[in-house]
Design an enzyme around this catalytic site. Structure first.
Site, mmCIF file in Angstrom:
data_model
loop_
_atom_site.group_PDB
_atom_site.id
_atom_site.type_symbol
_atom_site.label_atom_id
_atom_site.label_comp_id
_atom_site.label_asym_id
_atom_site.label_seq_id
_atom_site.Cartn_x
_atom_site.Cartn_y
_atom_site.Cartn_z
ATOM 1 N N GLY A 1 -26.141 32.614 -6.217
ATOM 2 C CA GLY A 1 -25.348 33.733 -5.722
ATOM 3 C C GLY A 1 -23.972 33.342 -5.239
ATOM 4 O O GLY A 1 -23.536 33.776 -4.170
ATOM 5 N N ALA A 2 -23.252 32.566 -6.035
ATOM 6 C CA ALA A 2 -21.994 31.972 -5.561
ATOM 7 C C ALA A 2 -20.738 32.688 -6.027
ATOM 8 O O ALA A 2 -19.638 32.292 -5.652
ATOM 9 C CB ALA A 2 -21.920 30.512 -6.014
ATOM 10 N N GLY B 1 -18.758 37.322 -2.252
ATOM 11 C CA GLY B 1 -19.253 37.459 -0.893
ATOM 12 C C GLY B 1 -19.490 36.153 -0.170
ATOM 13 O O GLY B 1 -18.714 35.199 -0.271
ATOM 14 N N ILE B 2 -20.582 36.114 0.575
ATOM 15 C CA ILE B 2 -20.921 34.940 1.363
ATOM 16 C C ILE B 2 -21.095 33.720 0.467
ATOM 17 O O ILE B 2 -20.678 32.608 0.808
ATOM 18 C CB ILE B 2 -22.215 35.187 2.160
ATOM 19 C CG1 ILE B 2 -22.018 36.331 3.143
ATOM 20 C CG2 ILE B 2 -22.648 33.933 2.907
ATOM 21 C CD1 ILE B 2 -23.312 36.829 3.749
ATOM 22 N N SER C 1 -32.493 37.048 6.287
ATOM 23 C CA SER C 1 -31.757 38.148 6.908
ATOM 24 C C SER C 1 -32.469 38.588 8.176
ATOM 25 O O SER C 1 -33.696 38.448 8.297
ATOM 26 C CB SER C 1 -31.674 39.334 5.936
ATOM 27 O OG SER C 1 -31.221 40.507 6.587
ATOM 28 N N TYR D 1 -36.591 45.276 0.795
ATOM 29 C CA TYR D 1 -35.622 44.218 1.083
ATOM 30 C C TYR D 1 -36.069 43.412 2.300
ATOM 31 O O TYR D 1 -36.077 42.188 2.288
ATOM 32 C CB TYR D 1 -34.246 44.825 1.324
ATOM 33 C CG TYR D 1 -33.199 43.809 1.706
ATOM 34 C CD1 TYR D 1 -32.649 42.961 0.745
ATOM 35 C CD2 TYR D 1 -32.761 43.685 3.029
ATOM 36 C CE1 TYR D 1 -31.685 42.016 1.090
ATOM 37 C CE2 TYR D 1 -31.807 42.749 3.374
ATOM 38 C CZ TYR D 1 -31.275 41.917 2.405
ATOM 39 O OH TYR D 1 -30.339 40.974 2.752
#
Length: 328
Positions: free
Chosen positions: A34-35, A38-39, A169, A210
C-alpha cells in the site's frame, strides 16, 4: 538535539530522534504494501531515505512506476525501489508476489529481508464479495497479509533479527457485536464476519467488517510474535494505529466517504500523512526487543481492545480451507 517523539511527530522527526541516517537500513530489504498513496506513500518516502532495497507491492503498474519516479526525484541519491504487482484481495496475486520476492532474495539479487510492513488497507461500504463468497474487506486487509507473511516468514527468520509491522486501526475496538458467539463457535464467527450473506450488507456492516479485519490484524501480530518468540526465531511483530480519519484513499469504494476524508485533510482537521506514517516508521526502526507483539498508537505503546485478549485467535489457513479451499 532532536525533539522527543510525541503523538504529533512526523516520520522524519522520528528518524531524527532515533539517530538514524541514510545508511541505517543499508544492506536490508524492506517489503511495504500500500505504498502508492496516503500513509503508505509517506512511509515509503521516509524508509527509502534510509538506504534499504524497498519493495513496494502495488495494485497498479502505472501507480507503481509513478511511485518509483517520484521517490527518485525527491531523494538523492536515488533509492533502490521496486514495485511488483500485488492485489491483496486476490490470493493468487499474493502468491505470485511472494514468489517473485522469494526468488530475488534467494538469488542474492536483493539483500536479506529484515522488515515486512503490512500497510495496505481498504474499506468496502457496499457489498463486495469474491467468487468464493468471501467478503473482500477481510480478504484484502487481513487474509492477504496473513498469507504473504506465511510465505515470506522463512526469509525473515533467516535474516533475524527481523520484524513484521502490521498497520491496524483504532477501529479494532468496535467490531464483533457477536463476540460471545465468536468465542463459543469459531465457525459461526467465520460465517458471520468473513462470509456474511450479501443481502444483509449495509454501510454500517461495511464499517463493522473493516473493524473486524483490523481486530484480526491486532490478534495476528500478537499471536505471530508469541509463536516466533517461543521458537526463538528472532522475528518480532507488532500492530499499530496510524491516526483517525486521515485523507487517505482507504474509502475509495465510496465517493462520498472518500471526499469527506479528503476534505477533512484539506481543512487541517486530521493529521498529515507524514504524521500518520510516524508510528509505522517508529515500529520499523525501534529496537527489536521493544515490539513484543504490542499494539502502538501516537508513537508509543497503547492498550488494545479487550476483544484482542478474549476473542479467538485469527483463523488459520487450515481453518479457512475447511470452508473455501484456501491453501498456501
Amino acid at each position: 538535539m532532536a525533539a522527543p517523539i510525541a503523538s504529533g511527530s512526523t516520520a522524519d522527526e522520528v528518524v531524527a530522534a532515533l539517530g538514524c541516517d541514510a545508511t541505517t537500513l543499508a544492506g536490508r530489504t524492506v517489503v511495504l504494501t500500500g505504498a502508492t498513496a496516503g500513509i503508505g506513500r509517506a512511509t515509503a518516502l521516509c524508509l527509502a531515505s534510509l538506504g534499504p532495497t524497498l519493495v513496494c507491492g502495488c495494485r497498479s503498474e502505472e501507480k507503481g512506476k509513478a511511485l518509483i519516479d517520484g521517490l527518485h526525484a525527491e531523494l538523492s541519491p536515488p533509492p533502490s525501489v521496486f514495485a511488483p504487482h500485488l492485489e491483496l484481495s486476490d490470493l493468487d496475486s499474493v502468491r505470485a508476489f511472494a514468489a517473485e520476492v522469494a526468488s530475488r532474495l534467494a538469488s542474492g539479487e536483493w539483500p536479506p529481508l529484515h522488515s515486512l510492513v503490512l500497510n495496505a488497507g481498504a474499506i468496502n461500504l457496499s457489498a463486495n464479495f469474491g467468487a468464493d463468497g468471501m467478503e473482500n474487506t477481510f480478504r484484502a486487509n487481513h487474509l492477504g497479509h496473513f498469507l504473504l507473511t506465511q510465505l515470506l516468514l522463512p526469509f525473515l527468520r533467516s535474516a533475524a533479527p527481523a520484524r513484521v509491522v502490521v498497520v491496524a486501526s483504532g477501529s479494532h475496538f468496535g467490531p464483533l457485536a457477536t463476540a460471545k458467539r465468536a468465542l463459543d463457535d469459531e465457525h459461526a464467527w467465520l460465517e458471520d464476519v468473513i462470509y456474511p450473506p450479501p443481502a444483509r450488507w449495509s454501510m454500517s456492516r461495511g464499517n463493522a467488517a473493516y473493524g473486524s479485519s483490523k481486530l484480526a490484524n491486532v490478534l495476528f501480530a500478537s499471536e505471530l510474535h508469541r509463536r516466533e518468540a517461543a521458537m526463538r526465531t528472532g522475528v518480532a511483530a507488532c500492530s499499530l494505529h496510524p491516526g483517525n480519519m486521515m485523507a487517505t484513499d482507504i474509502a475509495r469504494g465510496s465517493w462520498f466517504v472518500n471526499a469527506l476524508m479528503k476534505a477533512g485533510g484539506l481543512l487541517g482537521m486530521t493529521r498529515s500523512m507524514a504524521q500518520g506514517a510516524a508510528t509505522t516508521v517508529l515500529c520499523t526502526l525501534a529496537g527489536h526487543q521493544s515490539l513484543r507483539g504490542q499494539y502502538w498508537s501516537d508513537c508509543g505503546e497503547a492498550e488494545a481492545s479487550w476483544r484482542a485478549v478474549v476473542s479467538p485467535a485469527t483463523p488459520s489457513l487450515e481453518t479457512l480451507s475447511s470452508h473455501r479451499h484456501i491453501d498456501t
